[in-house]
Enzyme design. Structure first.
Site, short mmCIF file in Angstrom:
data_model
loop_
_atom_site.label_atom_id
_atom_site.label_comp_id
_atom_site.label_asym_id
_atom_site.label_seq_id
_atom_site.Cartn_x
_atom_site.Cartn_y
_atom_site.Cartn_z
N ASP A 1 0.86 -1.19 0.00
CA ASP A 1 0.00 0.00 0.00
C ASP A 1 0.89 1.24 0.00
O ASP A 1 2.02 1.21 0.48
CB ASP A 1 -0.91 0.01 1.24
CG ASP A 1 -2.17 0.83 1.03
OD1 ASP A 1 -3.25 0.22 0.85
OD2 ASP A 1 -2.08 2.07 1.02
N ASP B 1 3.98 1.81 -4.40
CA ASP B 1 3.15 2.58 -5.34
C ASP B 1 3.02 1.70 -6.58
O ASP B 1 3.99 1.49 -7.30
CB ASP B 1 3.83 3.91 -5.67
CG ASP B 1 3.05 4.70 -6.71
OD1 ASP B 1 2.08 4.15 -7.30
OD2 ASP B 1 3.40 5.87 -6.93
N VAL B 2 1.82 1.19 -6.81
CA VAL B 2 1.66 0.20 -7.89
C VAL B 2 1.95 0.77 -9.28
O VAL B 2 2.19 0.01 -10.21
CB VAL B 2 0.25 -0.44 -7.89
CG1 VAL B 2 0.03 -1.26 -6.64
CG2 VAL B 2 -0.84 0.59 -8.10
N SER C 1 -14.28 -2.53 -12.39
CA SER C 1 -15.44 -1.88 -11.78
C SER C 1 -16.57 -1.93 -12.80
O SER C 1 -16.32 -1.95 -14.01
CB SER C 1 -15.11 -0.42 -11.47
OG SER C 1 -16.31 0.30 -11.23
N TYR D 1 -11.45 6.96 -14.98
CA TYR D 1 -11.67 5.71 -14.23
C TYR D 1 -12.34 4.65 -15.10
O TYR D 1 -11.92 3.48 -15.11
CB TYR D 1 -12.51 6.07 -13.01
CG TYR D 1 -12.75 4.99 -12.00
CD1 TYR D 1 -11.80 4.69 -11.02
CD2 TYR D 1 -13.96 4.28 -11.97
CE1 TYR D 1 -12.04 3.72 -10.04
CE2 TYR D 1 -14.20 3.32 -11.00
CZ TYR D 1 -13.25 3.04 -10.05
OH TYR D 1 -13.50 2.09 -9.08
N LYS E 1 -10.72 1.10 -16.02
CA LYS E 1 -11.37 -0.13 -15.57
C LYS E 1 -11.80 -1.01 -16.75
O LYS E 1 -11.82 -2.25 -16.63
CB LYS E 1 -12.57 0.19 -14.67
CG LYS E 1 -12.18 0.81 -13.32
CD LYS E 1 -11.20 -0.06 -12.54
CE LYS E 1 -11.23 0.19 -11.04
NZ LYS E 1 -10.19 -0.60 -10.33
P1 NAP Z 1 -10.12 2.55 -0.82
O1 NAP Z 1 -10.88 2.30 0.44
O2 NAP Z 1 -9.80 3.95 -1.21
O3 NAP Z 1 -8.78 1.69 -0.77
C1 NAP Z 1 -7.83 1.76 -1.79
C2 NAP Z 1 -6.46 1.48 -1.24
O4 NAP Z 1 -5.52 1.58 -2.32
C3 NAP Z 1 -6.03 2.50 -0.19
O5 NAP Z 1 -5.44 1.84 0.91
C4 NAP Z 1 -5.02 3.36 -0.94
O6 NAP Z 1 -4.01 3.90 -0.12
C5 NAP Z 1 -4.42 2.33 -1.88
N1 NAP Z 1 -3.72 2.97 -3.00
C6 NAP Z 1 -4.10 4.07 -3.71
N2 NAP Z 1 -3.20 4.35 -4.66
C7 NAP Z 1 -2.22 3.41 -4.56
C8 NAP Z 1 -1.02 3.17 -5.25
N3 NAP Z 1 -0.60 3.96 -6.26
N4 NAP Z 1 -0.26 2.12 -4.87
C9 NAP Z 1 -0.63 1.32 -3.86
N5 NAP Z 1 -1.76 1.50 -3.15
C10 NAP Z 1 -2.55 2.54 -3.49
O7 NAP Z 1 -10.89 1.93 -2.07
P2 NAP Z 1 -11.84 0.64 -2.21
O8 NAP Z 1 -13.21 1.14 -2.34
O9 NAP Z 1 -11.49 -0.40 -1.23
O10 NAP Z 1 -11.39 0.17 -3.68
C11 NAP Z 1 -10.55 -0.93 -3.93
C12 NAP Z 1 -10.61 -1.27 -5.41
O11 NAP Z 1 -11.96 -1.60 -5.77
C13 NAP Z 1 -10.19 -0.11 -6.33
O12 NAP Z 1 -9.50 -0.62 -7.44
C14 NAP Z 1 -11.53 0.47 -6.75
O13 NAP Z 1 -11.42 1.17 -7.95
C15 NAP Z 1 -12.36 -0.79 -6.86
N6 NAP Z 1 -13.80 -0.55 -6.81
C16 NAP Z 1 -14.40 -0.03 -5.68
C17 NAP Z 1 -15.78 0.17 -5.68
C18 NAP Z 1 -16.50 0.70 -4.48
O14 NAP Z 1 -17.71 0.93 -4.57
N7 NAP Z 1 -15.86 0.91 -3.34
C19 NAP Z 1 -16.53 -0.12 -6.81
C20 NAP Z 1 -15.90 -0.63 -7.93
C21 NAP Z 1 -14.53 -0.85 -7.91
P3 NAP Z 1 -4.15 5.42 0.42
O15 NAP Z 1 -5.31 5.40 1.35
O16 NAP Z 1 -2.84 5.68 1.06
O17 NAP Z 1 -4.40 6.27 -0.81
#
Ligand code: NAP
Length: 250
Positions: free
Chosen positions: A41, A66-67, A145, A158, A162
């Site tokens: 992360d 950082d991915v 997504s 986005y 995706k």
């Molecule tokens: P989240 O709570 O914001 O968690 C995302 C995590 O990724 C955070 O810990 C963040 O760290 C980390 N991150 C961000 N940029 C990064 C990077 N460059 N390298 C490494 N880590 C990084 O989001 P989530 O809702 O769990 O989403 C997880 C995945 O599901 C994402 O790919 C998102 O697009 C997808 N998704 C989510 C939803 C939804 O409704 N929640 C729907 C469709 C798809 P920091 O906090 O330090 O930035």
């Protein structure tokens, strides 16, 4: 073994963006099913706290990654092999949003989102597959997504990234199938996480109205599908996309 049924006993998994939200829920499920997990992360302190919550360094470790950086992803995967001896499962889950209509979206906001999601997933898929092909087995799960299927206003960056992840998943699945490596994608709908809690109330309500099941999903409902894809329950599935949306955008 954790409190599950040992579906991932002896397996080693890396989950990016694993410090919170969906990534953390996936890591938790995997540990419960007997896997050891490395969380990568951006936020090292949060990832370390998360790995502690998962049971400490016998079963969970954390690295800063950082991915969007090829070198960071390489170092993260090497760290998993060094710590736990193999790499069986990679979940490319890390993500950000930089929403704005195209009129207002900056080039930088476009580049950032494509770079974290699409380049990040490519970095992980390429580098993990180099390790997995040597082992003759492995599973890669890419977090897409539903926004990549239907396109969302305010998310040209986005939605493009995706949708791109689906193309990457299918192409990689074809390249890697004969090497024993499966690659699948998950398309969550509206899931309750820090990412969506940041959304304005009216946007949340508008999305809720589109969901046939009438509720948002919980992170563990994505984690259960990622458990299915990571385990032998899905042994004959590759290149597929699972919509986990409560029926939204069918
Ligand atoms: P989240 O709570 O914001 O968690 C995302 C995590 O990724 C955070 O810990 C963040 O760290 C980390 N991150 C961000 N940029 C990064 C990077 N460059 N390298 C490494 N880590 C990084 O989001 P989530 O809702 O769990 O989403 C997880 C995945 O599901 C994402 O790919 C998102 O697009 C997808 N998704 C989510 C939803 C939804 O409704 N929640 C729907 C469709 C798809 P920091 O906090 O330090 O930035």
């Amino acid at each position: 073994m954790g409190s599950g049924t040992g579906l991932l006993e002896g397996k080693v998994a890396v989950v990016t963006g694993g410090a919170q939200g969906i990534g953390f829920a996936i890591a938790k499920r995997y540990v419960e099913e007997g896997a050891r997990v490395l969380l990568g992360d951006l936020d090292l302190a949060a990832a370390e706290a998360a790995s502690k919550e998962l049971g400490g360094e016998e079963v969970a470790r954390a690295v800063r990654c950082d991915v969007s950086s090829y070198e960071d992803v390489e170092a993260m995967l090497d760290a998993a092999v060094d710590a736990f001896g193999s790499l069986d499962i990679l979940v490319n889950n890390a993500g950000i949003t930089r929403d704005a209509t195209m009129r207002k979206m900056t080039e930088d906001q476009f580049d950032q989102v494509v770079s974290v999601h699409l380049k990040g997933a490519w970095n992980g898929t390429k580098l993990a597959s180099l390790i997995m092909r040597e082992q003759g087995s492995g599973v890669i799960i890419n977090m897409s997504s539903i926004s990549g299927k239907v396109g969302n206003v305010g998310q040209t960056n986005y939605s493009a990234a995706k949708a791109g992840i689906v193309g990457l998943t299918k192409a990689a699945a074809k390249e890697l199938a004969h090497l024993g490596v499966r690659v699948n994608a998950v398309q969550p709908g509206l899931i309750r996480t820090p990412m969506t809690e940041a959304m304005p109330q009216h946007a949340w309500e508008q999305k809720m109205a589109e969901i046939p099941m009438g509720r948002a999903g919980e992170p563990d409902e994505i984690a259960k599908v990622c458990l299915f894809y990571a385990s032998d329950l899905s042994s004959y599935m590759t290149g597929t996309v699972a919509e986990v949306t409560g029926g939204r955008h069918l």
